[in-house]
Design an enzyme around this catalytic site. Structure first.
Site, PDB file in Angstrom:
ATOM      1  N   GLU A 172       9.378 -20.168 -19.632  1.00 29.18           N
ATOM      2  CA  GLU A 172       9.672 -20.171 -21.067  1.00 29.18           C
ATOM      3  C   GLU A 172      10.878 -19.286 -21.371  1.00 29.18           C
ATOM      4  O   GLU A 172      11.740 -19.649 -22.179  1.00 29.18           O
ATOM      5  CB  GLU A 172       8.461 -19.659 -21.868  1.00 29.18           C
ATOM      6  CG  GLU A 172       7.187 -20.418 -21.612  1.00 29.18           C
ATOM      7  CD  GLU A 172       6.316 -19.820 -20.507  1.00 29.18           C
ATOM      8  OE1 GLU A 172       5.084 -19.874 -20.641  1.00 29.18           O
ATOM      9  OE2 GLU A 172       6.872 -19.297 -19.511  1.00 29.18           O
ATOM     10  N   CYS A 214       2.366 -16.486 -21.673  1.00 30.24           N
ATOM     11  CA  CYS A 214       1.817 -15.129 -21.689  1.00 30.24           C
ATOM     12  C   CYS A 214       2.224 -14.456 -23.001  1.00 30.24           C
ATOM     13  O   CYS A 214       2.973 -15.024 -23.793  1.00 30.24           O
ATOM     14  CB  CYS A 214       2.363 -14.329 -20.498  1.00 30.24           C
ATOM     15  SG  CYS A 214       4.118 -13.906 -20.654  1.00 30.24           S
TER      16      CYS A 214
END
Length: 141
Positions: free
Chosen positions: A70, A96
């Site tokens: 990401e 996360c």
């Protein structure tokens, strides 16, 4: 999601291969996979510090030499001057907490993912801001 899975095949991480794709209005904006920054020795050569220290998944991210998929997708968009505001992230894993915060501030509005991740705080924060979360179930799984 097929593009995110394809991106994950480029991962140099020894523990988990993750791929991410940022999309807006059915157009691909940026891709990312987890691995070390450009020019840094791959973990296949240097070894995995998290593995050596027996760090559980979802903890002590600062001990990793690599970036998450990401993060690399966000950075690729920034490097090329592409706005990801109001976009959707397709990722092989739920982000996360570090990636969740980055996605929130980058203006991403929807996350489609395949597998969960051992990070309760990330889920709580994404829910708090009203992020649309969609867990994709693959056929035959």
């Amino acid at each position: 999601m097929d593009m995110a899975k394809l991106a994950s095949r480029r991962s140099s991480c020894l523990r988990r291969a993750v791929g991410a794709v940022l999309v807006k209005e059915r157009r691909l904006l940026a891709t990312g996979y987890n691995g070390v920054p450009t020019g840094v020795t791959h973990c296949e050569v240097s070894g995995c510090l998290r593995e050596k220290l027996n760090v559980p998944s979802g903890e002590r991210h600062e001990l990793c030499r690599g970036l998450h998929a990401e993060q690399n997708a966000i950075l690729q968009a920034a490097l090329h001057g592409v706005s990801i505001k109001e976009s959707s992230l397709y990722c092989t894993n739920l982000p996360c907490i570090i990636c969740a915060k980055m996605l929130i501030n980058a203006g991403v509005r929807r996350i489609v993912y395949l597998d969960g991740y051992a990070d309760v705080l990330a889920g709580e924060m994404l829910e708090e801001v009203g992020m649309e979360l969609v867990r994709m179930v693959e056929p035959n799984s």
